[in-house]
Enzyme design. Structure first.
Site, short mmCIF file in Angstrom:
data_model
loop_
_atom_site.label_atom_id
_atom_site.label_comp_id
_atom_site.label_asym_id
_atom_site.label_seq_id
_atom_site.Cartn_x
_atom_site.Cartn_y
_atom_site.Cartn_z
N ALA A 143 0.83 -1.21 0.00
CA ALA A 143 0.00 0.00 0.00
C ALA A 143 0.87 1.26 0.00
O ALA A 143 1.99 1.25 0.51
CB ALA A 143 -0.90 -0.01 1.24
N PRO A 144 0.34 2.35 -0.54
CA PRO A 144 1.07 3.61 -0.57
C PRO A 144 0.79 4.45 0.68
O PRO A 144 0.03 4.04 1.55
CB PRO A 144 0.52 4.29 -1.81
CG PRO A 144 -0.91 3.85 -1.85
CD PRO A 144 -0.97 2.48 -1.24
N TRP A 145 1.38 5.64 0.72
CA TRP A 145 1.26 6.50 1.91
C TRP A 145 0.12 7.49 1.83
O TRP A 145 -0.16 8.20 2.80
CB TRP A 145 2.57 7.28 2.13
CG TRP A 145 3.12 7.94 0.89
CD1 TRP A 145 4.17 7.50 0.13
CD2 TRP A 145 2.64 9.12 0.22
NE1 TRP A 145 4.38 8.33 -0.96
CE2 TRP A 145 3.44 9.34 -0.92
CE3 TRP A 145 1.61 10.03 0.48
CZ2 TRP A 145 3.25 10.40 -1.81
CZ3 TRP A 145 1.40 11.09 -0.40
CH2 TRP A 145 2.23 11.27 -1.52
N LYS A 169 1.99 -4.95 3.41
CA LYS A 169 3.14 -4.08 3.69
C LYS A 169 2.69 -2.64 3.51
O LYS A 169 2.34 -2.22 2.41
CB LYS A 169 4.32 -4.35 2.76
CG LYS A 169 5.55 -3.59 3.22
CD LYS A 169 6.59 -3.34 2.13
CE LYS A 169 6.28 -2.19 1.23
NZ LYS A 169 6.32 -0.86 1.87
N SER A 171 3.43 1.54 3.74
CA SER A 171 4.58 2.41 3.48
C SER A 171 5.31 2.67 4.80
O SER A 171 4.67 2.84 5.85
CB SER A 171 4.11 3.73 2.87
OG SER A 171 5.14 4.69 2.96
N GLU A 172 6.61 2.74 4.73
CA GLU A 172 7.39 2.99 5.96
C GLU A 172 7.07 4.37 6.55
O GLU A 172 7.29 4.60 7.74
CB GLU A 172 8.90 2.84 5.71
CG GLU A 172 9.55 3.93 4.86
CD GLU A 172 9.48 3.65 3.36
OE1 GLU A 172 8.50 3.01 2.91
OE2 GLU A 172 10.39 4.10 2.63
N GLU A 244 -3.12 -1.18 -8.92
CA GLU A 244 -3.82 0.11 -8.89
C GLU A 244 -2.73 1.18 -8.94
O GLU A 244 -2.03 1.39 -7.95
CB GLU A 244 -4.64 0.26 -7.61
CG GLU A 244 -5.75 -0.76 -7.45
CD GLU A 244 -6.87 -0.59 -8.45
OE1 GLU A 244 -6.92 0.45 -9.14
OE2 GLU A 244 -7.68 -1.51 -8.55
N CYS A 278 -4.89 9.55 -6.41
CA CYS A 278 -4.68 9.05 -7.76
C CYS A 278 -5.80 9.45 -8.71
O CYS A 278 -5.61 9.47 -9.92
CB CYS A 278 -4.52 7.54 -7.72
SG CYS A 278 -5.82 6.75 -6.76
N GLU A 378 2.39 12.87 -13.57
CA GLU A 378 1.63 12.89 -12.32
C GLU A 378 2.38 13.77 -11.30
O GLU A 378 3.48 13.43 -10.88
CB GLU A 378 1.49 11.46 -11.79
CG GLU A 378 0.46 11.35 -10.68
CD GLU A 378 0.31 9.93 -10.14
OE1 GLU A 378 1.29 9.17 -10.14
OE2 GLU A 378 -0.81 9.59 -9.71
#
Ligand code: NAD
Length: 501
Positions: A143-145, A169, A171-172, A244, A278, A378
């Site tokens: 997954a993103p942040w 997982k 994002s850190e 995605e 997005c 983007e």
């Protein structure tokens, strides 16, 4: 910071300092997931799969509903952590992210109990065929942040509702709410190993999760660039993927549009989550007769947006995710300006932003060509670029002149234009006289370089299953007529007659 096999676990990767992007201050430190945690999480998910697969949908649905309740009980904490770690406004986190994720859990609790596919029937003489819809196994999700909780929800809920076990997982940069999600799952009674959550960087934990031989499907939300790397890694072991990816959504304003509605839609659609969305409206394509009125109204509305402390409920827009990302966004605007574009508003860090914070002002850019970097790439920040058009054909052509195809909107008061835009715009979602609303019941996902596979809706549930043909012979006796094609024996005549054929 990681939850593996139903227990909190320390990472073995490098130490990471979590920064609150709205202030630049440290929120704390933790050790990232390393290869040890990836292996342990996959092993736990693998061990949990056989029993989880055998649970009946009604039991999985009951756990999903209990999970939704457990999330609701921690809604304030979820919103606060989401806002702190991303810099987004608390208002957005509490009114959009958290209720959206909870609704998604309740939707997939219901979807788990809804059978889709062909009914049983006879397609071969003397037999019944049916289709079983079955889970895949261990799913690895990344997954993103930008919407850490909602992206986790969109990945986790359909997968586990369908009977898979999962390693997510996050994002850190934004591990907090995914961890709360895993804790809520334990509190709700999920068996250990069904939902494992780790936080780590992409090149180490992400790459290892995709490449792991026991991960049978990788579901990824993030940039198109990384999505292609995920695709390559999955191709090497021949496993499924669900992508995605990025977007560059057009917002088309036809000459019969309600300009006030379109301008308001453009501002909300481009500034939601600081434009780090997005599906955000990024390219306004406006009929020349309305261009000045639209642009002026957007400037007025953008200048009225309160940018500031995300924890203050009066703040409309918080900060971006990091100063590095803010500088990247600012770079697009600066280069566009240097090439002759007009920055109609914004294009800077607000004067009163705290030192070290990642704020950026709502920005409208005009006077760019359609080959300009800012028009094509983007930006992922609060930046809207507007260009004029003259004919409807030109508007549709401009809308589609992008590698991306995630979402789009068309603004018109005429039904035939609305229907034409809906049919001709190449995107996974076309809003008419709206921009942004996404609902659990409807599919979300891209065309073209924005990826493939759907999040949300029954379509997403189906992505996390495979279907099996089961054929049951209904006749008695050892002989099957079709076998004569392959072989005949003198014994055939001595065999008993079949009772049905
Ligand atoms: P990103 O691609 O940099 O990272 C996304 C995730 O991938 C992170 O968890 C990261 O750690 C991981 N990752 C990075 N390198 C990896 C690798 N080599 N192997 C495996 N995993 C790796 O994206 P981001 O900057 O976190 O998020 C912003 C992007 O996400 C934008 O492009 C946005 O459009 C996209 N996005 C798409 C959707 C959608 O639904 N289509 C939704 C949200 C965000």
């Amino acid at each position: 910071m990681h939850v593996i096999d139903g227990r909190p676990v320390e990472g073995t990767g490098p130490e990471h300092t979590l920064i609150a992007p709205a202030t630049g201050e440290a929120l704390g430190t933790y050790r990232l997931a390393g290869l040890t945690e990836v292996d342990a999480a996959v092993a736990s998910a693998r061990a949990a799969f056989p029993d989880w697969k055998r649970t009946i949908p009604g039991d999985r649905a009951a756990l999903m509903l209990a999970l939704a309740d457990a999330l609701e009980a921690r809604a304030d904490e979820l919103a606060r952590v989401e806002s702190q770690q991303t810099g987004k406004s608390l208002r957005l986190a509490q009114d959009f992210d958290v209720p959206g994720a909870i609704d998604n859990a309740r939707f997939f609790a219901g979807a788990a109990r809804q059978l889709t596919g062909t009914a049983a029937g006879t397609y071969w003489p003397g037999s019944t065929s049916m289709v079983r819809r079955e889970p895949l196994g261990v799913v690895g999700s990344i997954a993103p942040w930008n919407y850490p909780l909602q992206m986790a929800a969109w990945k986790v809920f359909p997968a586990v509702a369908a009977g898979n076990t999962i390693v997510l997982k996050s994002s850190e940069l934004t591990p907090g709410t995914s961890r709360i999600l895993a804790e809520a799952a334990i509190a709700a009674g999920f068996p250990p190993g069904v939902l494992n959550v780790i936080a780590g960087d992409g090149p180490t934990a992400g790459q290892a999760l995709v490449a792991h031989p026991d991960v049978v499907m990788s579901s990824f939300t993030g940039s198109t660039r990384v999505g292609r790397r995920v695709m390559e890694a999955a191709a090497r072991k021949g496993s499924r993927i669900h992508l995605e990816l990025g977007g560059k959504a057009p917002l088309v304003v036809f000459d019969d549009a309600d300009v006030e509605a379109a301008a308001r839609g453009a501002v909300a659609g481009s500034l939601i989550n600081g434009g780090q969305d997005c599906t955000a409206a990024t390219r306004a394509i406006v009929h020349r007769s309305l261009f000045d009125a639209f642009s002026e109204r957007v400037v007025t509305l953008m200048e009225g947006v309160t940018v500031g402390d995300p924890a203050d409920l009066a703040t409309d827009m918080g900060s971006l995710i990091s100063t590095a990302h803010r500088d990247r966004v600012a770079g697009f605007v600066t280069r566009a300006q240097a090439s002759g574009a007009t920055v109609r508003c914004g294009g800077r860090t607000p004067a009163d932003a705290p030192a070290g914070s990642a704020h950026y002002s709502p920005t409208l850019v005009t006077g760019v060509g359609t080959d300009a970097e800012i028009w094509r790439e983007e930006v992922f920040g609060p930046v809207l670029v507007a260009v004029p058009f003259d004919t409807d054909d030109e508007a549709i052509e401009l809308a589609n002149d992008t590698p991306y195809g995630l979402a789009a909107s068309a603004w018109t008061t005429t039904t035939n234009r609305a229907l034409r835009a809906a049919a001709d715009i190449e995107a996974g979602c076309v809003w008419i006289n709206e921009h942004i609303p996404i609902v659990s019941e409807m599919p979300h996902g891209g065309y073209k370089a924005s990826g493939f596979g759907k999040d949300m809706s029954q379509y997403s549930f189906d992505e996390y299953t495979q279907i099996k043909h089961v054929l049951i012979d209904e006749t008695d006796g050892p002989r099957r007529d079709w076998q004569d094609i392959v072989f005949t024996t003198p014994d055939d005549a001595a065999l008993p007659e079949r009772t049905r054929q």
